[in-house]
Design an enzyme around this catalytic site. Sequence first.
Site, PDB file in Angstrom:
ATOM      1  CG  ASP A  48      -1.578  -1.269   1.596  1.00 35.24           C
ATOM      2  OD1 ASP A  48      -1.469  -2.228   0.854  1.00 35.24           O
ATOM      3  OD2 ASP A  48      -2.326  -1.391   2.590  1.00 35.24           O
ATOM      4  CD  GLU A 230      -6.966  -5.235   4.055  1.00 37.24           C
ATOM      5  OE1 GLU A 230      -6.335  -5.930   5.095  1.00 37.24           O
ATOM      6  OE2 GLU A 230      -6.641  -5.258   2.968  1.00 37.24           O
TER       7      GLU A 230
HETATM    8  C1  FRU Z   1      -3.975  -3.710   2.804  1.00 36.72           C
HETATM    9  C2  FRU Z   1      -3.058  -3.982   3.946  1.00 36.72           C
HETATM   10  C3  FRU Z   1      -3.571  -3.310   5.335  1.00 36.72           C
HETATM   11  C4  FRU Z   1      -2.502  -3.294   6.034  1.00 36.72           C
HETATM   12  C5  FRU Z   1      -1.232  -3.372   5.193  1.00 36.72           C
HETATM   13  C6  FRU Z   1      -0.219  -4.508   5.601  1.00 36.72           C
HETATM   14  O1  FRU Z   1      -3.207  -4.086   1.619  1.00 36.72           O
HETATM   15  O2  FRU Z   1      -3.618  -5.351   4.255  1.00 36.72           O
HETATM   16  O3  FRU Z   1      -4.782  -3.295   5.875  1.00 36.72           O
HETATM   17  O4  FRU Z   1      -2.365  -2.044   6.967  1.00 36.72           O
HETATM   18  O5  FRU Z   1      -1.911  -4.059   4.103  1.00 36.72           O
HETATM   19  O6  FRU Z   1       0.995  -4.467   4.896  1.00 36.72           O
END
Ligand code: FRU
Length: 505
Positions: A48, A230
Amino acid sequence: MIKPAILVTVLLLTTYCANERQPGHESLYNERHRPQIHFSPPEMWMNDPNGMVFHKSVYHLFYQHYPDSNVWGPMHWGHATSADLVHWKNLPIALYPDSLGYIFSGSAVVDVDNTSGFGKEGDIPLVAIFTHHDPKAEKESSTTVENQSLAFSLDDGNTWTKYHGNPVLKNPGIRDFRDPKVSWYEAQKKWIMTLAASDRIIFYSSPDLKTWTKESEFGKDAGAHGGVWECPDLFPLDYNGETVWILIVNINPGGPNGGSATQYFTGQFDGKNFTPYQTDTRWADYGPDNYAGVTWSNTGSRKIFLGWMSNWQYANVVPTEKWRSACTLPRDLSIEKIDDRYLLRSTPAPELKKIAGTPIVVEDVSGNMDLSQKIGNMDGPALLQLTADSIQSFSITLLNDKQEKILIGYDRDDNTYFIDRRESGSITFEKGFGMRHTAPRLSSERKLVLDIVIDNASVEVFGDNGLTVMTGIFFPTMPFNTMHFQSEQMKIKLLTYTPLGNIWQ
Ligand code: FRU
């Protein structure tokens, strides 16, 4: 014979230059499949985009990063900056895991009034609000694995100090409790945190970023629920003088074409509750490869979105080694109203023009046409724009000498746009990768306006000025170099092919 003094100078300069390039390694950006017009980390794993904030004319991009491997692992925040959203400078890692856990996704704000008190002697602090994910608690199957924490920077984002009072928002017993997106709510002079909590969003407010009060919840019965919620975002957009609030909610899995995807809601926000205009599911991007996207903070009324150009379904096994994953192009968000529905539009940030070469314009394209006869062989990234007076079924095929190909087009029978990567080269690394993906056409206009941004390993398709968007990645074993048009009925009035320059040069 080189004089020792000169030798020392040369050596010092070489070391200096080498250091200057750390950890950029920009010379690496030539590998097969390496995106040439999209941000990708110099090496190792990325997911992300995080903490995107515009400050002192600089766009900061942090990102989920594991510097020790090309697969997901203990998360850090990698860091890069840009003056123009096109060219990027890689910087040292901003946040490392600590005793409270891995550094998961989150946001960053410019604390102009120093509400946090982190600023000393008139400094304006940048404050990052992120999730601490505790792997020990996870192993013990605890529900309180994820808590929200702060870090601040007093040197415009270069270096970061974690707050000694972390975490600032403790887990109330919800296993998935993460990805805080914080923004300033001017009407009530307070911070709002939009947080993903399993199958819903929880809104919190704070006067100082350190103490948080729950305001409300939204979404348990709205939108898509095929996976965990998320990476949310909440912001207002102007539609002809009307303010419409957009709530972005990423979801994994449960996307329209499998795996991860980004949905959104429209509505009103009053500092406490989000009241939706609609509870049906709407997707910001129907393609398989735009996830965890949120917007930059501190950009005024302009809202610029950036996503991770991959999908949890196969992100860890895509056929690149040195690095894994890239971001989408930055996209400007706006609203269009069709009947009574407010719809989200996304279009490439206009800064992309900075790397545009001389456009080649072809008129009246129809039937079966090898476009390379008109525009020459494709050589690197490009923007392809099509207009037609009457939309009918058609396809554009990008092809290489091994007959590997990717098809982009529109199917009149079911009124869908599509990206077909079934024969796009390497596809066997995951059984669901080699598919044909579709997206409903939302516009009811007779005429077609379609923009396609092509990079080494991706296409981003913006139908009807960004009303229907699709992003897809692919891995041909040699570059696509020719382009074909095919349609039984449609006549393209204007086809514009604009070569795009490499952002790393
Ligand atoms: C989304 C996610 C988020 C988390 C991160 C962990 O892709 O799963 O929810 O904070 O990636 O790397």
